[in-house]
Motif scaffolding. Sequence first.
Motif, short mmCIF file in Angstrom:
data_model
loop_
_atom_site.label_atom_id
_atom_site.label_comp_id
_atom_site.label_asym_id
_atom_site.label_seq_id
_atom_site.Cartn_x
_atom_site.Cartn_y
_atom_site.Cartn_z
N ILE A 1 41.44 37.46 26.96
CA ILE A 1 41.65 36.79 28.24
C ILE A 1 42.20 37.79 29.27
O ILE A 1 41.72 37.84 30.40
N ALA A 2 43.18 38.58 28.85
CA ALA A 2 43.79 39.55 29.76
C ALA A 2 42.76 40.57 30.23
O ALA A 2 42.71 40.91 31.42
N LYS A 3 41.92 41.05 29.32
CA LYS A 3 40.90 42.02 29.71
C LYS A 3 39.86 41.40 30.64
O LYS A 3 39.43 42.04 31.60
N ARG A 4 39.47 40.16 30.38
CA ARG A 4 38.50 39.49 31.25
C ARG A 4 39.06 39.34 32.66
O ARG A 4 38.39 39.66 33.65
N ILE A 5 40.31 38.90 32.76
CA ILE A 5 40.95 38.73 34.07
C ILE A 5 41.06 40.08 34.78
O ILE A 5 40.76 40.19 35.98
N ALA A 6 41.47 41.10 34.06
CA ALA A 6 41.61 42.43 34.66
C ALA A 6 40.27 42.97 35.15
O ALA A 6 40.20 43.55 36.23
N ARG A 7 39.21 42.75 34.37
CA ARG A 7 37.88 43.19 34.81
C ARG A 7 37.50 42.55 36.14
O ARG A 7 36.91 43.19 37.00
N GLU A 8 37.81 41.27 36.28
CA GLU A 8 37.44 40.54 37.49
C GLU A 8 38.23 41.00 38.71
O GLU A 8 37.73 40.92 39.84
N HIS A 9 39.45 41.46 38.52
CA HIS A 9 40.35 41.68 39.66
C HIS A 9 40.88 43.10 39.80
O HIS A 9 41.70 43.36 40.69
N ILE A 10 40.41 44.03 38.97
CA ILE A 10 40.98 45.37 38.98
C ILE A 10 40.86 46.06 40.34
O ILE A 10 41.72 46.85 40.72
N ASN A 11 39.83 45.73 41.10
CA ASN A 11 39.63 46.39 42.40
C ASN A 11 40.14 45.58 43.58
O ASN A 11 39.97 45.99 44.73
N ASP A 12 40.74 44.44 43.31
CA ASP A 12 41.26 43.59 44.38
C ASP A 12 42.52 44.21 45.00
O ASP A 12 43.25 44.94 44.32
N ASP A 13 42.75 43.89 46.27
CA ASP A 13 44.06 44.19 46.85
C ASP A 13 45.05 43.33 46.08
O ASP A 13 44.73 42.20 45.71
N SER A 14 46.20 43.84 45.79
CA SER A 14 47.22 43.12 45.03
C SER A 14 46.72 42.72 43.64
O SER A 14 47.00 41.63 43.14
N ALA A 15 45.97 43.62 43.01
CA ALA A 15 45.40 43.35 41.69
C ALA A 15 46.48 42.96 40.68
O ALA A 15 46.29 42.00 39.91
N ASP A 16 47.61 43.67 40.68
CA ASP A 16 48.67 43.35 39.71
C ASP A 16 49.14 41.91 39.86
O ASP A 16 49.29 41.20 38.87
N ALA A 17 49.37 41.49 41.08
CA ALA A 17 49.86 40.13 41.33
C ALA A 17 48.83 39.09 40.90
O ALA A 17 49.17 38.08 40.27
N ILE A 18 47.57 39.33 41.21
CA ILE A 18 46.51 38.38 40.87
C ILE A 18 46.33 38.30 39.36
O ILE A 18 46.23 37.21 38.79
N ILE A 19 46.28 39.45 38.71
CA ILE A 19 46.12 39.48 37.25
C ILE A 19 47.29 38.78 36.59
O ILE A 19 47.10 37.94 35.69
N ALA A 20 48.50 39.09 37.02
CA ALA A 20 49.69 38.47 36.44
C ALA A 20 49.69 36.96 36.64
O ALA A 20 49.99 36.20 35.71
N GLU A 21 49.32 36.53 37.83
CA GLU A 21 49.31 35.09 38.13
C GLU A 21 48.28 34.36 37.26
O GLU A 21 48.58 33.31 36.68
N GLN A 22 47.08 34.91 37.16
CA GLN A 22 46.05 34.25 36.36
C GLN A 22 46.37 34.30 34.87
O GLN A 22 46.12 33.33 34.15
N LEU A 23 46.94 35.39 34.41
CA LEU A 23 47.32 35.49 33.00
C LEU A 23 48.42 34.47 32.68
O LEU A 23 48.37 33.80 31.65
N SER A 24 49.37 34.33 33.58
CA SER A 24 50.44 33.35 33.40
C SER A 24 49.90 31.92 33.40
O SER A 24 50.41 31.06 32.68
N ALA A 25 48.87 31.68 34.20
CA ALA A 25 48.31 30.33 34.32
C ALA A 25 47.44 29.95 33.12
O ALA A 25 47.27 28.77 32.83
N THR A 26 46.89 30.94 32.41
CA THR A 26 45.92 30.63 31.36
C THR A 26 46.39 30.94 29.94
O THR A 26 45.68 30.64 28.99
N THR A 27 47.56 31.56 29.80
CA THR A 27 48.08 31.90 28.47
C THR A 27 49.57 31.58 28.41
O THR A 27 50.17 31.18 29.40
N ASN A 28 50.16 31.83 27.24
CA ASN A 28 51.61 31.64 27.13
C ASN A 28 52.37 32.90 27.52
O ASN A 28 53.58 32.98 27.34
N VAL A 29 51.68 33.89 28.07
CA VAL A 29 52.33 35.08 28.63
C VAL A 29 52.72 34.75 30.06
O VAL A 29 51.87 34.44 30.88
#
Length: 88
Positions: A32-60
């Motif tokens: 899940i983390a790798k899929r999210i990162a692939r989708e958003h790695i080039n986004d502005d604020s990639a860290d924030a977006i990846i963290a937010e989506q990972l928090s929303a979809t897993t117990n991390v």
Amino acid sequence: MNISDIKNQERVINELIGFIRKVLVEPEISDIAKRIAREHINDDSADAIIAEQLSATTNVKIPAKHSDADKLFLKVLKDVIKDEKALY
């Protein structure tokens, strides 16, 4: 190295140990983390977006204010995706 640096390193290590335990108990977190990162790695604020989506979809749970361990995890995750892309 002073006492506060040592305590900070100890805290980071303990956070990472907790995260690794979660991934070992629920290995789908890695995919899940790798899929999210692939989708958003080039986004502005990639860290924030990846963290937010990972928090929303897993117990991390990564808070909006990233700890040093959170930043280190996000860096490693993005490095894995960059390495993956370099192989293709």
